[in-house]
Structure formats: C-alpha cells, structure tokens
Design a protein around this motif. Structure first.
Motif, PDB file in Angstrom:
ATOM      1  N   SER A  55      15.264 -86.493 -40.914  1.00 26.24           N
ATOM      2  CA  SER A  55      16.145 -86.967 -39.849  1.00 26.24           C
ATOM      3  C   SER A  55      16.130 -88.483 -39.754  1.00 26.24           C
ATOM      4  O   SER A  55      15.111 -89.071 -39.375  1.00 26.24           O
ATOM      5  CB  SER A  55      15.686 -86.369 -38.529  1.00 26.24           C
ATOM      6  OG  SER A  55      16.499 -86.834 -37.477  1.00 26.24           O
ATOM      7  N   GLY A 103      21.420 -86.094 -31.857  1.00 39.37           N
ATOM      8  CA  GLY A 103      21.811 -84.714 -31.572  1.00 39.37           C
ATOM      9  C   GLY A 103      21.381 -84.233 -30.199  1.00 39.37           C
ATOM     10  O   GLY A 103      22.141 -83.573 -29.486  1.00 39.37           O
ATOM     11  N   GLU A 107      23.132 -82.251 -26.954  1.00 46.22           N
ATOM     12  CA  GLU A 107      22.608 -81.001 -26.371  1.00 46.22           C
ATOM     13  C   GLU A 107      22.393 -81.160 -24.867  1.00 46.22           C
ATOM     14  O   GLU A 107      22.748 -80.289 -24.071  1.00 46.22           O
ATOM     15  CB  GLU A 107      21.266 -80.641 -27.032  1.00 46.22           C
ATOM     16  CG  GLU A 107      21.396 -80.277 -28.501  1.00 46.22           C
ATOM     17  CD  GLU A 107      20.044 -80.222 -29.221  1.00 46.22           C
ATOM     18  OE1 GLU A 107      19.011 -80.610 -28.635  1.00 46.22           O
ATOM     19  OE2 GLU A 107      20.040 -79.790 -30.388  1.00 46.22           O
ATOM     20  N   PHE A 127      16.645 -74.825 -32.521  1.00 54.79           N
ATOM     21  CA  PHE A 127      15.798 -75.943 -32.931  1.00 54.79           C
ATOM     22  C   PHE A 127      14.975 -76.371 -31.711  1.00 54.79           C
ATOM     23  O   PHE A 127      15.344 -76.068 -30.584  1.00 54.79           O
ATOM     24  CB  PHE A 127      16.702 -77.079 -33.430  1.00 54.79           C
ATOM     25  CG  PHE A 127      15.944 -78.268 -33.922  1.00 54.79           C
ATOM     26  CD1 PHE A 127      15.128 -78.184 -35.035  1.00 54.79           C
ATOM     27  CD2 PHE A 127      16.027 -79.488 -33.270  1.00 54.79           C
ATOM     28  CE1 PHE A 127      14.427 -79.281 -35.488  1.00 54.79           C
ATOM     29  CE2 PHE A 127      15.328 -80.597 -33.715  1.00 54.79           C
ATOM     30  CZ  PHE A 127      14.525 -80.489 -34.823  1.00 54.79           C
ATOM     31  N   THR A 129      14.460 -79.164 -29.981  1.00 51.84           N
ATOM     32  CA  THR A 129      15.116 -79.920 -28.898  1.00 51.84           C
ATOM     33  C   THR A 129      16.221 -79.089 -28.230  1.00 51.84           C
ATOM     34  O   THR A 129      16.487 -79.258 -27.045  1.00 51.84           O
ATOM     35  CB  THR A 129      15.764 -81.224 -29.435  1.00 51.84           C
ATOM     36  OG1 THR A 129      16.767 -80.897 -30.391  1.00 51.84           O
ATOM     37  CG2 THR A 129      14.726 -82.138 -30.058  1.00 51.84           C
ATOM     38  N   THR A 130      16.832 -78.205 -29.000  1.00 56.56           N
ATOM     39  CA  THR A 130      17.890 -77.355 -28.436  1.00 56.56           C
ATOM     40  C   THR A 130      17.281 -76.396 -27.424  1.00 56.56           C
ATOM     41  O   THR A 130      17.764 -76.258 -26.300  1.00 56.56           O
ATOM     42  CB  THR A 130      18.599 -76.568 -29.563  1.00 56.56           C
ATOM     43  OG1 THR A 130      18.716 -77.395 -30.713  1.00 56.56           O
ATOM     44  CG2 THR A 130      19.968 -76.112 -29.117  1.00 56.56           C
ATOM     45  N   ASP A 217      25.562 -75.725 -34.099  1.00 63.67           N
ATOM     46  CA  ASP A 217      24.598 -76.820 -34.213  1.00 63.67           C
ATOM     47  C   ASP A 217      24.663 -77.160 -35.697  1.00 63.67           C
ATOM     48  O   ASP A 217      24.066 -76.494 -36.534  1.00 63.67           O
ATOM     49  CB  ASP A 217      23.214 -76.337 -33.789  1.00 63.67           C
ATOM     50  CG  ASP A 217      22.154 -77.420 -33.933  1.00 63.67           C
ATOM     51  OD1 ASP A 217      22.419 -78.428 -34.619  1.00 63.67           O
ATOM     52  OD2 ASP A 217      21.049 -77.242 -33.383  1.00 63.67           O
ATOM     53  N   SER A 257      23.638 -83.835 -35.041  1.00 64.60           N
ATOM     54  CA  SER A 257      22.781 -84.976 -35.293  1.00 64.60           C
ATOM     55  C   SER A 257      23.262 -85.617 -36.578  1.00 64.60           C
ATOM     56  O   SER A 257      23.131 -85.034 -37.657  1.00 64.60           O
ATOM     57  CB  SER A 257      21.326 -84.550 -35.438  1.00 64.60           C
ATOM     58  OG  SER A 257      20.569 -85.645 -35.910  1.00 64.60           O
ATOM     59  N   LYS A 259      21.928 -87.889 -38.050  1.00 60.42           N
ATOM     60  CA  LYS A 259      20.753 -88.349 -38.803  1.00 60.42           C
ATOM     61  C   LYS A 259      20.417 -87.397 -39.948  1.00 60.42           C
ATOM     62  O   LYS A 259      19.489 -87.641 -40.702  1.00 60.42           O
ATOM     63  CB  LYS A 259      19.559 -88.454 -37.857  1.00 60.42           C
ATOM     64  CG  LYS A 259      19.817 -89.416 -36.709  1.00 60.42           C
ATOM     65  CD  LYS A 259      18.729 -89.360 -35.659  1.00 60.42           C
ATOM     66  CE  LYS A 259      17.442 -89.988 -36.162  1.00 60.42           C
ATOM     67  NZ  LYS A 259      16.433 -90.078 -35.077  1.00 60.42           N
ATOM     68  N   LYS A 260      21.153 -86.328 -40.075  1.00 57.81           N
ATOM     69  CA  LYS A 260      20.897 -85.337 -41.115  1.00 57.81           C
ATOM     70  C   LYS A 260      21.948 -85.520 -42.211  1.00 57.81           C
ATOM     71  O   LYS A 260      21.973 -86.555 -42.853  1.00 57.81           O
ATOM     72  CB  LYS A 260      20.899 -83.929 -40.513  1.00 57.81           C
ATOM     73  CG  LYS A 260      20.161 -83.800 -39.170  1.00 57.81           C
ATOM     74  CD  LYS A 260      18.669 -83.950 -39.266  1.00 57.81           C
ATOM     75  CE  LYS A 260      17.957 -84.033 -37.934  1.00 57.81           C
ATOM     76  NZ  LYS A 260      18.176 -82.970 -36.989  1.00 57.81           N
TER      77      LYS A 260
HETATM   78  C1  LIG Z   1      17.580 -82.677 -35.722  1.00 54.80           C
HETATM   79  C2  LIG Z   1      18.191 -81.495 -35.114  1.00 54.80           C
HETATM   80  C3  LIG Z   1      18.637 -81.511 -33.785  1.00 54.80           C
HETATM   81  C4  LIG Z   1      18.421 -82.689 -32.856  1.00 54.80           C
HETATM   82  O1  LIG Z   1      18.965 -83.861 -33.325  1.00 54.80           O
HETATM   83  P1  LIG Z   1      18.284 -85.289 -33.060  1.00 54.80           P
HETATM   84  O2  LIG Z   1      19.215 -86.247 -33.701  1.00 54.80           O
HETATM   85  O3  LIG Z   1      16.922 -85.272 -33.664  1.00 54.80           O
HETATM   86  O4  LIG Z   1      18.220 -85.476 -31.570  1.00 54.80           O
HETATM   87  C5  LIG Z   1      19.238 -80.369 -33.306  1.00 54.80           C
HETATM   88  N1  LIG Z   1      19.372 -79.272 -34.067  1.00 54.80           N
HETATM   89  C6  LIG Z   1      18.946 -79.207 -35.343  1.00 54.80           C
HETATM   90  C7  LIG Z   1      19.130 -77.972 -36.143  1.00 54.80           C
HETATM   91  C8  LIG Z   1      18.337 -80.320 -35.902  1.00 54.80           C
HETATM   92  O5  LIG Z   1      17.894 -80.249 -37.176  1.00 54.80           O
END
Ligand SMILES: *Cc1c(COP(=O)(O)O)cnc(C)c1O
Length: 459
Positions: A55, A103, A107, A127, A129-130, A217, A257, A259-260
């Motif tokens: 990430s 991400g 959420e 996930f 954080t979800t 997601d 997100s 960042k992925k």
């Molecule tokens: C990374 C991720 C999130 C959260 O995203 P962030 O950018 O880290 O806040 C949510 N769901 C999944 C499946 C993730 O891999």
C-alpha cells in the motif's frame, strides 16, 4: 511476447534507485525488542526487504513523475481534478466521484452515511479498516466468503467469491437492515484471492432483487480483472479495461485505496450513482477531507493517479505482476512452506497455523513467524490472524479463522534477486520453526490493535 520463454521479464528498466541498508542480526534483535516485537513499530531504515504492505509502496513511473509537474493546486475546479475524474470514470463510470486521501477515508464517509446501530453489512471478507469503520458506526460487519475461501489449502480459482446462498438468506430475512453489500476485489484479508465475474453478477442480481445497493472495495480491481481474464471461461479474449467496466456496471458504487493498483503513494476515492447518498457523502467530505474537487489530495497527487490508472490495466504489467507473485509462492510451496493456494495477486500468505502448530492461536503464531523473518533476514511481513482480528466487539478474544503471515509485494519495486533472497530466508526459518516461541500482548490499544500493540516472547 511471441515465444514462450519462462524467465519473468520486468516490463520496465530502472531509472532511479534507492539504497538499502544492511543490518546485522544483533542490530535487528535489539531493533525488534525496542519495537515491542511489533513490526509496525520498526524504523523502516532497519528493514532490508519491506513486505509489510503493497500500500503506497510501489514505484511510480517516469510518466507519473512527469504528470506531477502538471499538478494544478487551485482550490476549486483544478484541471488536475478533471483529469483524475475522467481517468476514474473511464474505468468506473459511476455518476459521482468523491476524492479522499486514502481508502479508509472513503469507508469512514460511506459508513457514516449508511451505517448505524442495528444494521448489518455483508462482505466476502472485510479488510481491517473496513470492518473497523463498519463497527465504529454501530453496525455489524459480517464476512460471507465461500467455504473454500476460509481454508488455506483448498484450491479454487476464485477463492474470494461471496457465498451467494448466505447473501440470499441474509437479505431474505433482513434486507431492511442491510444498507449496502460490499465485495472486496481481490479479497485481501482472505489471501488476495480473486472474485469471479459470475460471482459479481450473482451478487448484483441478488442485491438488486432485494433493493440493496452493491459496492466494490476495489483496491486491486486490475489484478482481479487479470485473474478473470486468465481463469474465467470466455474472458481470455477481452481487454482488461472492458472487464473492469463490466464489473463496475454490476455495482452501484465503490470505495478505493489508490495506494494499491493505481500506483499512488497516497490517494483514494468513493464513487457512486445515487444522487442523495452522494450529497450526504460530500457533506461529510467537506467536514473531514476537503472541497469536492480535491478531497484529501493535492493537485499533483490527482495527476499521478490519473496516469497510474492507465498503467495499472496494461496487460504486460499485469502478466508480470501476477507471475512474479506466483514465483515467490511457488518456490516456497516447493520448499515445503505451507502457503495459501492458489497464490494471490499482491501477496503470498504463509499459513502460520500449519507451520507453527506448537503455538496456540492466542499466543499468536503469525506474530511469532513475522518476528522470526525479521530477526533472521531483515524481512518485514504482516500478521493477518488473531492479532489483527481476535478482539471481538464484545471485548472477548477469539482465534481468527486463519493464522496468516502476508508477504505483500510492492509494485515494480523489488527485483527477482530480492525475491530469491526472501525465498532463502523463509526456507531457513521454516527449518527451525519448532524452536520459535509464542507471544503475549503486553499493551493493547482500543481499536485496530495490531498497529500499535506491544508483545513479549513467552518463555
Ligand atoms: C488498503 C485497503 C483498504 C484501506 O485503504 P487505505 O488506503 O489503507 O486507507 C481497504 N480495503 C482493502 C481491501 C485494502 O486493501
């Protein structure tokens, strides 16, 4: 390429390099002790190969860095915003796109608007954080992945699929309490496993028959689309962006997100079709993130993401990406290390329950393995097991469904020789697995405890 050579070719060459810092075993032993045996607490300079997460850790391309120079930092209506919005809608043609800094901010916004006490949100697997954002709203987060997806050793081409019978049963009984159904593509907490197009179609049909919206997601949508292209009947001739657009057409919205898959160091978005919900979300956005044409991002970030989204769906990149993850997983498997199979998209998941069967779940076998990989070879991984998921909303602690250690592969960052080194270290640790100690948690924060908890080895 025309001929079927076996060597995996990185579809790029290196243009700018970052030094890695070598450490001794003694230095690592004291670093991990200072960190309370929690890999999140390490200084990254003390890590040699950082597989903690994929990430925000990918390498941006020349064209992304160039795009950054086009960043327009106007507070409202920046051209960078319009380029970003167009790049998102090119793949995900939802009516409203709401930019966020990552991400979990998307959420937080959607569950502030749709969540609440008495509600239940199903997902193939939430996930971390979800789940935390669903629960923080007072709602219940329920995981309904197919049975194969809960067993590390079972082979299935789409182990991330949702159990559609369980979804149907839940909606039959209490559709009124379900404000939204989520599908995580690929299923990160369940081993980076893909969801089939047929399963997404099925979930969409069930949701819509019950009048419940389906959200994605979609952090790893491109890797998921590649697996559909490779594994699902009738899909091998389609372009990746086409598959992505069909996935989007089956859903009513998404959290993301960036960042992925989109190669962002930061970024995310929420997108949806419903005008009323979108307006409520924008009201929260303005309170917590920023004005609707930048959200939590700078204009330059929006530019980098618009370019990254184009690169993320390139077939040469995706072929390399998925094959190089499998290269690590297959080598560990061949060396007798128990891994989740088939190998997922962004990471290899070691089955710590199988490898460290002398350590009970509440002494955190995944944590024990993650610490040992760092001590032995300076590799940072991530526990996805009872440390991450064991604490229940009612305060009790229960073993998680699986005890996994995730080796997440940052995008375009490490070469094959780095990965060969990882294979050597993991294999060496596996050979003396029975000598590794369990751990007890000596400090536990209230929410998302795995990020800042502290541990001590037992005995
Ligand atoms: C990374 C991720 C999130 C959260 O995203 P962030 O950018 O880290 O806040 C949510 N769901 C999944 C499946 C993730 O891999």
């Amino acid at each position: 390429m025309d001929q079927n050579f076996h060597t995996i070719i990185e579809p790029f060459r290196i243009h700018s390099v970052e030094p890695l810092r070598m450490t001794t075993r003694a230095e690592r032993a004291s670093a991990i002790e200072r960190a309370g045996f929690n890999l999140f607490n390490l200084h990254s300079q003390d890590v040699l190969i950082d597989l903690l997460t994929d990430s925000g850790t990918g390498a941006m391309s020349r064209d992304q860095w160039a795009a950054i120079q086009h960043g327009d930092e106007s507070y409202a209506g920046s051209p960078s915003w319009f380029r970003f919005e167009a790049a998102v809608k090119e793949l995900f043609p939802f009516k409203h796109v709401i930019p966020t800094h990552q991400g979990r901010a998307a959420e937080k916004i959607i569950f502030t608007v749709l969540g609440g006490r008495g509600k239940v949100v199903p997902n193939n697997t939430h996930f971390d954080t979800t789940r935390a954002n669903v629960e923080a709203s007072g709602a219940e987060a329920r995981d309904i992945v197919i049975a194969e997806g809960r067993d590390a050793a079972t082979i299935h081409p789409f182990k991330g699929n949702m159990d559609l019978e369980a979804l149907e049963a839940l909606l039959e009984e209490r559709a009124g309490d379900v404000p939204v159904v989520f599908l995580t593509i690929t299923n990160n907490s369940g081993g980076g496993q893909p969801v089939s197009l047929a399963n997404i179609r099925g979930a969409s049909e069930i949701c819509h028959r019950h009048g419940v919206p389906l959200f994605l997601d979609a952090c790893r949508f491109a890797e998921n689309a590649w697996f559909i292209h490779e594994r699902e009947e009738g899909q091998s001739q389609r372009e990746i962006p086409d598959i992505v657009r069909e996935i989007a057409s089956l859903a009513d919205g998404m959290t993301m997100s960036a960042k992925k898959d989109p190669f962002g160091n930061i970024g995310g978005w929420l997108a949806l079709n419903d005008d009323y919900v979108a307006e409520s979300c924008r009201n929260v956005l303005i309170l917590t993130e920023g004005f609707p044409t930048y959200g939590g991002l700078a204009g330059r970030d929006l530019e980098a993401l618009a370019q990254g989204l184009k690169e993320a769906v390139h077939p040469d990149y995706l072929r390399y990406r998925i094959r190089s993850t499998a290269y690590l997983g297959d080598a560990l498997d061949a060396a007798g290390v128990p891994v989740v199979k088939p190998i997922g998209g962004h990471a290899v998941y070691i089955d710590a329950k199988a490898m460290l069967d002398h350590i009970p779940a509440l002494q955190y076998p995944g944590q024990a393995l993650a610490v040992a990989l760092y001590q032995t070879g300076g590799i940072r991984s991530c526990e996805i097991g009872t440390v991450m998921f064991g604490r229940q909303p009612d305060g009790t602690e229960l073993p998680a469904a699986m005890e996994l250690v995730r080796l997440a592969i940052p995008r375009r960052t490490y070469t094959q020789s780095h990965i060969d080194y990882v294979i050597e270290v993991v294999t060496a640790v596996a050979q003396h697995a029975e000598s590794l100690p369990g751990y007890r948690m000596v400090h536990e924060p209230k929410a998302l405890r795995h990020f800042t908890a502290r541990f001590e080895p037992i005995g």
